[in-house]
Design a protein around this motif. Structure first.
Motif, PDB file in Angstrom:
ATOM      1  N   ARG A 101       4.403   3.342  -8.763  1.00 18.18           N
ATOM      2  CA  ARG A 101       5.248   2.220  -8.322  1.00 18.18           C
ATOM      3  C   ARG A 101       5.356   1.166  -9.423  1.00 18.18           C
ATOM      4  O   ARG A 101       6.429   0.582  -9.634  1.00 18.18           O
ATOM      5  CB  ARG A 101       4.651   1.588  -7.062  1.00 18.18           C
ATOM      6  N   MET A 102       4.256   0.916 -10.155  1.00 23.41           N
ATOM      7  CA  MET A 102       4.313  -0.055 -11.247  1.00 23.41           C
ATOM      8  C   MET A 102       5.205   0.437 -12.378  1.00 23.41           C
ATOM      9  O   MET A 102       5.946  -0.346 -12.986  1.00 23.41           O
ATOM     10  CB  MET A 102       2.903  -0.341 -11.759  1.00 23.41           C
ATOM     11  N   LEU A 103       5.162   1.740 -12.662  1.00 24.47           N
ATOM     12  CA  LEU A 103       6.038   2.299 -13.697  1.00 24.47           C
ATOM     13  C   LEU A 103       7.499   2.183 -13.274  1.00 24.47           C
ATOM     14  O   LEU A 103       8.379   1.914 -14.104  1.00 24.47           O
ATOM     15  CB  LEU A 103       5.674   3.752 -13.971  1.00 24.47           C
ATOM     16  N   GLU A 104       7.772   2.385 -11.994  1.00 23.91           N
ATOM     17  CA  GLU A 104       9.145   2.214 -11.500  1.00 23.91           C
ATOM     18  C   GLU A 104       9.606   0.780 -11.685  1.00 23.91           C
ATOM     19  O   GLU A 104      10.766   0.520 -12.044  1.00 23.91           O
ATOM     20  CB  GLU A 104       9.220   2.597 -10.018  1.00 23.91           C
TER      21      GLU A 104
ATOM     22  N   SER B  82       0.841  -1.198   0.000  1.00 26.45           N
ATOM     23  CA  SER B  82       0.000   0.000   0.000  1.00 26.45           C
ATOM     24  C   SER B  82       0.871   1.242   0.000  1.00 26.45           C
ATOM     25  O   SER B  82       2.024   1.221   0.433  1.00 26.45           O
ATOM     26  CB  SER B  82      -0.918  -0.008   1.230  1.00 26.45           C
ATOM     27  N   HIS B  83       0.281   2.325  -0.467  1.00 24.11           N
ATOM     28  CA  HIS B  83       1.012   3.591  -0.559  1.00 24.11           C
ATOM     29  C   HIS B  83       0.158   4.751  -0.058  1.00 24.11           C
ATOM     30  O   HIS B  83       0.105   5.816  -0.673  1.00 24.11           O
ATOM     31  CB  HIS B  83       1.464   3.834  -2.001  1.00 24.11           C
ATOM     32  N   GLY B  84      -0.535   4.516   1.071  1.00 22.87           N
ATOM     33  CA  GLY B  84      -1.280   5.612   1.677  1.00 22.87           C
ATOM     34  C   GLY B  84      -2.776   5.401   1.768  1.00 22.87           C
ATOM     35  O   GLY B  84      -3.481   6.272   2.279  1.00 22.87           O
TER      36      GLY B  84
ATOM     37  N   ARG C  43     -10.130  -8.656   4.037  1.00 24.64           N
ATOM     38  CA  ARG C  43     -10.836  -8.283   2.807  1.00 24.64           C
ATOM     39  C   ARG C  43     -10.043  -7.211   2.067  1.00 24.64           C
ATOM     40  O   ARG C  43      -9.881  -6.096   2.576  1.00 24.64           O
ATOM     41  CB  ARG C  43     -12.247  -7.773   3.130  1.00 24.64           C
ATOM     42  N   LEU C  44      -9.580  -7.559   0.878  1.00 24.63           N
ATOM     43  CA  LEU C  44      -8.823  -6.612   0.066  1.00 24.63           C
ATOM     44  C   LEU C  44      -9.784  -5.701  -0.693  1.00 24.63           C
ATOM     45  O   LEU C  44     -10.725  -6.184  -1.329  1.00 24.63           O
ATOM     46  CB  LEU C  44      -7.934  -7.355  -0.928  1.00 24.63           C
ATOM     47  N   PRO C  45      -9.567  -4.391  -0.645  1.00 26.98           N
ATOM     48  CA  PRO C  45     -10.456  -3.483  -1.384  1.00 26.98           C
ATOM     49  C   PRO C  45     -10.220  -3.566  -2.883  1.00 26.98           C
ATOM     50  O   PRO C  45      -9.107  -3.887  -3.331  1.00 26.98           O
ATOM     51  CB  PRO C  45     -10.066  -2.106  -0.840  1.00 26.98           C
ATOM     52  N   ALA C  46     -11.251  -3.294  -3.640  1.00 28.24           N
ATOM     53  CA  ALA C  46     -11.113  -3.219  -5.099  1.00 28.24           C
ATOM     54  C   ALA C  46     -10.264  -1.998  -5.453  1.00 28.24           C
ATOM     55  O   ALA C  46     -10.229  -1.005  -4.726  1.00 28.24           O
ATOM     56  CB  ALA C  46     -12.485  -3.125  -5.746  1.00 28.24           C
ATOM     57  N   LEU C  47      -9.585  -2.071  -6.586  1.00 31.93           N
ATOM     58  CA  LEU C  47      -8.712  -0.981  -7.010  1.00 31.93           C
ATOM     59  C   LEU C  47      -9.486   0.329  -7.149  1.00 31.93           C
ATOM     60  O   LEU C  47      -8.997   1.401  -6.780  1.00 31.93           O
ATOM     61  CB  LEU C  47      -8.051  -1.349  -8.344  1.00 31.93           C
ATOM     62  N   ARG C  48     -10.722   0.256  -7.641  1.00 32.47           N
ATOM     63  CA  ARG C  48     -11.506   1.474  -7.855  1.00 32.47           C
ATOM     64  C   ARG C  48     -11.841   2.175  -6.536  1.00 32.47           C
ATOM     65  O   ARG C  48     -12.197   3.350  -6.531  1.00 32.47           O
ATOM     66  CB  ARG C  48     -12.788   1.149  -8.607  1.00 32.47           C
ATOM     67  N   ASP C  49     -11.754   1.444  -5.411  1.00 29.52           N
ATOM     68  CA  ASP C  49     -12.078   2.023  -4.110  1.00 29.52           C
ATOM     69  C   ASP C  49     -10.846   2.508  -3.354  1.00 29.52           C
ATOM     70  O   ASP C  49     -10.978   3.060  -2.264  1.00 29.52           O
ATOM     71  CB  ASP C  49     -12.809   0.979  -3.241  1.00 29.52           C
ATOM     72  N   ARG C  50      -9.674   2.299  -3.911  1.00 28.04           N
ATOM     73  CA  ARG C  50      -8.453   2.669  -3.196  1.00 28.04           C
ATOM     74  C   ARG C  50      -8.100   4.139  -3.428  1.00 28.04           C
ATOM     75  O   ARG C  50      -8.356   4.699  -4.493  1.00 28.04           O
ATOM     76  CB  ARG C  50      -7.295   1.752  -3.616  1.00 28.04           C
ATOM     77  N   ARG C  51      -7.513   4.728  -2.389  1.00 26.86           N
ATOM     78  CA  ARG C  51      -7.158   6.150  -2.430  1.00 26.86           C
ATOM     79  C   ARG C  51      -5.690   6.378  -2.788  1.00 26.86           C
ATOM     80  O   ARG C  51      -5.218   7.502  -2.795  1.00 26.86           O
ATOM     81  CB  ARG C  51      -7.457   6.793  -1.061  1.00 26.86           C
ATOM     82  N   ASP C  52      -4.967   5.292  -3.068  1.00 28.52           N
ATOM     83  CA  ASP C  52      -3.552   5.416  -3.430  1.00 28.52           C
ATOM     84  C   ASP C  52      -3.328   5.019  -4.885  1.00 28.52           C
ATOM     85  O   ASP C  52      -2.258   4.515  -5.243  1.00 28.52           O
ATOM     86  CB  ASP C  52      -2.679   4.585  -2.496  1.00 28.52           C
ATOM     87  N   PHE C  53      -4.343   5.273  -5.728  1.00 27.94           N
ATOM     88  CA  PHE C  53      -4.286   4.835  -7.123  1.00 27.94           C
ATOM     89  C   PHE C  53      -3.064   5.418  -7.842  1.00 27.94           C
ATOM     90  O   PHE C  53      -2.288   4.702  -8.476  1.00 27.94           O
ATOM     91  CB  PHE C  53      -5.567   5.242  -7.849  1.00 27.94           C
ATOM     92  N   ASP C  54      -2.862   6.732  -7.728  1.00 25.96           N
ATOM     93  CA  ASP C  54      -1.735   7.360  -8.433  1.00 25.96           C
ATOM     94  C   ASP C  54      -0.406   6.797  -7.960  1.00 25.96           C
ATOM     95  O   ASP C  54       0.508   6.565  -8.763  1.00 25.96           O
ATOM     96  CB  ASP C  54      -1.764   8.876  -8.225  1.00 25.96           C
ATOM     97  N   ALA C  55      -0.288   6.574  -6.650  1.00 26.69           N
ATOM     98  CA  ALA C  55       0.969   6.033  -6.119  1.00 26.69           C
ATOM     99  C   ALA C  55       1.206   4.612  -6.619  1.00 26.69           C
ATOM    100  O   ALA C  55       2.346   4.226  -6.895  1.00 26.69           O
ATOM    101  CB  ALA C  55       0.950   6.066  -4.590  1.00 26.69           C
TER     102      ALA C  55
END
Length: 621
Positions: A517-520, A335-337, A501-513
Motif C-alpha cells: 500500500r505504501m508503494l502504491e 489495516s490490511h488483514g 492500543r496500537l500494535p508495533a509494526l513487528r507484531d503485525r500480520r499484514d506487513f507485506d500488504a
C-alpha cells in the motif's frame, strides 16, 4: 456460634474441594481470594479508608454517576434507614464515593468500613458484596460469615451493579448493616430494593445522556411503563441503538429469542432488527396514547409494552451518529488483514459515535494520529480536527497555544489576541499527541477544561464554553508517570475512559500488504511504478522497525528515490535494514553450527530462548 478458627477451617475445606452449602457466588469468591489474591483468612485486616486526597480523586472521576445516582441513593436510604442500614455507592475500583449513614453510629461504621472512602475491592478486603459484585457483575448478598475476612463476619451486605449505556460496569450500589438476624433469607427485601434502585439509576443515566435522542422505555406490563419501566434503549436519528440499560439486554433477548452477551453487540443495530417499528413509528408510543395499546411486536407477535421519549431539541453540531456494522472507510484503511488491528477498528468504530475521551497508546510511529483522524472522520463531527504535539511545543508557548490569549495579555502578544487550539476544536476533535510530555501546571488547567466544558484565555476573565471530542496519545507508560508524580492521576483517569492500543509494526500480520500500500502511494505521488525485488522483500521483515510505520514509510521513500527503473533491491534499502537482514542470516548460520539446538545457541549468546525464536521467526518471514 461462629469463631475465627471454625471460619478459617471452613474456608480451607472449601478451597481444598469439599462441598459447601454456601451460595456459588460466595464459594467462587473464596476461591479467588485464596488462589488469585493469595489472601489468608486467618490474617484479619482492619477496614481500609483511602486518604482524603485520594478520595477526592475517586469522586472527581466518578462525578457524573454520583450526581445521577444521588436521588436514588437518598430514596433507598429513606426506605431502609430505620433498620440501621447504610447506603454506599462505590466506583469501579471498589472505593466508596458516596454514602448515607447514621451519625450516631459514625465511629462503629467507620471502623467496620461502612463509610465514605472505604475500599472494598476483592483483592484488598476479601469476599464482600461490593467486591464480589465488581467481579461477577451480578447482584449478591454476602451475609455474616460469607465474608472471607473474619473482621467482617458480623456484617450483612447486599450490592447490585450499575452499568453505563455502553455496558461497562461503572459503579456498585450497596446497603449494609453492622448486625442483622442470623438467617440470610432476611436480606431478600434488601436485595430486591438494591437491584431496583440500581436499575432506576441506569435508566436515569441513559435518559440524561440521550437528551437529544429518542429513548424507548420497555416493560412487560403497561401499568408503570411511563414512570418505572424495566429497561430502556436510546436511538439515534436513523433509528439505530446508541445506548442501552443493562436490563435492556435481557428484555431484548426475551422479546426476540436472540442472545446478547454484551451491550456492544447491540450498539449501532437498527431497532427494526428487534421489533416491527422504525424511527418514524416512535411518536405513537409517547405519553397521551393509551398505555395498554403501546405494544411492540416482534415478528408480528406482541413482545413488550413501550413508552417513547422524543429528543429534547434538534441535534447540535458535532453530535455523532453510530457507524455502520463494519468500520468506516477511514478506519478500514488503517489495516490490511491484521487480526489485532481488525479488533481495534471495531472497537474504535463503536467509540467514535460517543463523546468519550480516548487514549491511544503505542510505540513511536505506530500511527496514533492516523487513528485519531479516522475516529474523527468516522464520528462525522462538523468541527475541525486540531492536532497538538505536546512534546514539540516549547513549555513557555504551550499554554498560550492551547488556551489562546486576550489582546496585549503579555509582552510580545498580538494586540488582536489569539484563539487557542482548544477553542479552535470547538464542535470537533482535539488531538493531544504525546500527552505524557505536558507540564504539570498545564495538566491542571486541562483538567478544569474537561470538568467544566469551558476555556479561559491567558489574561482573560470570562470563560468560553467549548464542546469537543478529546483524543490523546502517548508512547509512554502513563501509569508509571502517575506513580512517579509526573502526571496527575485525576487527569489520567479522565483521559483514558477508553484505551486503544496500537500494535508495533513487528507484531503485525499484514506487513507485506502495508508495504504494497505504501508503494502504491509513492507511485501515485510520483507518477511512477515501484516494485520490490524478492531479496529486498525478504530483508524488510527481518528489521526490528523501532520507528514502526513512520520508519517503514521513510525507508521506502528513500529506496524508491534510489531505485533504477522502479526496482527496489537490497542495496537501495537503508543500511540499518540491510544490517538487520545480515544479522539474522548470521544467526541462522550460528544455529546450524549448534546443530539446530536453540537452547545451546541461546546459552552461547547469553540471551533467552524466546529472543532466538523471535529473531529466527522474523528472519524466516
Amino acid at each position: 456460634m461462629i469463631t475465627i478458627d471454625s471460619h478459617v477451617r471452613e474456608i480451607e475445606r472449601v478451597t481444598a474441594g469439599a462441598d459447601s452449602g454456601r451460595d456459588p457466588a460466595v464459594v467462587q469468591s473464596w476461591l479467588r481470594c485464596v488462589n488469585d489474591y493469595k489472601l489468608d483468612p486467618a490474617d484479619a485486616q482492619d477496614a481500609y479508608i483511602v486518604p482524603e486526597a485520594k478520595l477526592r480523586e475517586h469522586q472527581a472521576q466518578a462525578e457524573d454517576i454520583i450526581r445521577i445516582s444521588r436521588s436514588g441513593v437518598a430514596s433507598l436510604f429513606e426506605q431502609v434507614s430505620e433498620q440501621n442500614y447504610v447506603v454506599m455507592l462505590a466506583d469501579a475500583r471498589g472505593v466508596t464515593v458516596d454514602y448515607l449513614g447514621h451519625p450516631r453510629l459514625d465511629s462503629q461504621l467507620r471502623q467496620a468500613g461502612l463509610y465514605l472512602g472505604a475500599e472494598w475491592s476483592e483483592n484488598r478486603a476479601g469476599t464482600s458484596a461490593m467486591g464480589a459484585c465488581l467481579v461477577s457483575g451480578e447482584p449478591v448478598t454476602i451475609h455474616q460469615d460469607d465474608h472471607f475476612d473474619p473482621t467482617h463476619i458480623g456484617l450483612t451486605c447486599t450490592a447490585a451493579p450499575i452499568f453505563d449505556t455502553l455496558g461497562e460496569l461503572v459503579a456498585v450500589l450497596d446497603i449494609s448493616q453492622l448486625r442483622s438476624p442470623e438467617s440470610k433469607t432476611s436480606q431478600q427485601l434488601a436485595l430486591h430494593l438494591t437491584r431496583n434502585t440500581a436499575r432506576r439509576i441506569e435508566l436515569a443515566n441513559l435518559v440524561a445522556r440521550a437528551r437529544r435522542e429518542w429513548v424507548l422505555r420497555l416493560s412487560q406490563s403497561p401499568d408503570f411503563i411511563d414512570i418505572d419501566p424495566d429497561a430502556a434503549v436510546s436511538l439515534d436519528a436513523r433509528g439505530r441503538i446508541s445506548g442501552v440499560t443493562h436490563g435492556g439486554l435481557g428484555a431484548l433477548a426475551r422479546a426476540t429469542g436472540l442472545r446478547f452477551d454484551t451491550a456492544d453487540t447491540l450498539i449501532g443495530q437498527p431497532i427494526s432488527r428487534f421489533f416491527d417499528i422504525g424511527i418514524d413509528d416512535l411518536p405513537q408510543y409517547m405519553r397521551g396514547q393509551s398505555a395498554g395499546e403501546r405494544v411492540l411486536n416482534a415478528g408480528g407477535e406482541p413482545a413488550l409494552f413501550a413508552s417513547a421519549i422524543s429528543p429534547a431539541a434538534p441535534r447540535r453540531r458535532g453530535v455523532r451518529t453510530p457507524p455502520p456494522a463494519e468500520p468506516s472507510p477511514a478506519l478500514a484503511a488503517l489495516s490490511h488483514g491484521d487480526e489485532a488491528m481488525a479488533s481495534l477498528q471495531r472497537r474504535a468504530a463503536r467509540l467514535a459515535v460517543r463523546d468519550i475521551p480516548i487514549l491511544i497508546q503505542g510505540e513511536t510511529g505506530t500511527g496514533k494520529e492516523w487513528l485519531a483522524r479516522a475516529i474523527h472522520d468516522t464520528g462525522r463531527a462538523e468541527g475541525r480536527f486540531v492536532a497538538v504535539n505536546c512534546a514539540a511545543l516549547p513549555e513557555q508557548l504551550i499554554e498560550s497555544e492551547l488556551f489562546g490569549y486576550v489582546p496585549n495579555a503579555f509582552t510580545g502578544a498580538d494586540r488582536r489576541g489569539k484563539t487557542g487550539l482548544i477553542a479552535a476544536a470547538d464542535g470537533g476533535t482535539l488531538f493531544l499527541d504525546e500527552i505524557g510530555d505536558m507540564p504539570l501546571a498545564l495538566q491542571t488547567r486541562l483538567l478544569r477544561v474537561l470538568s467544566e466544558g469551558e476555556v479561559t484565555p491567558v489574561g482573560g476573565l470570562e470563560p468560553k464554553p467549548v464542546r469537543l471530542r478529546l483524543i490523546s496519545a502517548t508512547h509512554r507508560a502513563l501509569a508509571d508517570h502517575v506513580a512517579a508524580g509526573r502526571f496527575r492521576e485525576d487527569l489520567y483517569y479522565r483521559l483514558n475512559a477508553a484505551t486503544l492500543r496500537l500494535p508495533a509494526l513487528r507484531d503485525r500480520r499484514d506487513f507485506d500488504a502495508l508495504v504494497d500500500r505504501m508503494l502504491e502511494g509513492l507511485a501515485e505521488r510520483y507518477d511512477a511504478r515501484y516494485r520490490l525485488a524478492p531479496s529486498a522483500r525478504r530483508a524488510l521483515p527481518r528489521h526490528h522497525w523501532p520507528g514502526n510505520l513512520r520508519e517503514l514509510q521513510n525507508s521506502l521513500d528513500v529506496a524508491a528515490a534510489l531505485a533504477d527503473e522502479g526496482l527496489i533491491g537490497p542495496d537501495e534499502l537503508p543500511e540499518t535494514v540491510r544490517d538487520s537482514a545480515d544479522r539474522d542470516t548470521a544467526l541462522a548460520r550460528r544455529l546450524a553450527d549448534h546443530g539446530g539446538n536453540v537452547s545451546a545457541l541461546a546459552r552461547s549468546m547469553g540471551v533467552d530462548r524466546s529472543t532466538i525464536h523471535r529473531r529466527l521467526k522474523r528472519g524466516a518471514g
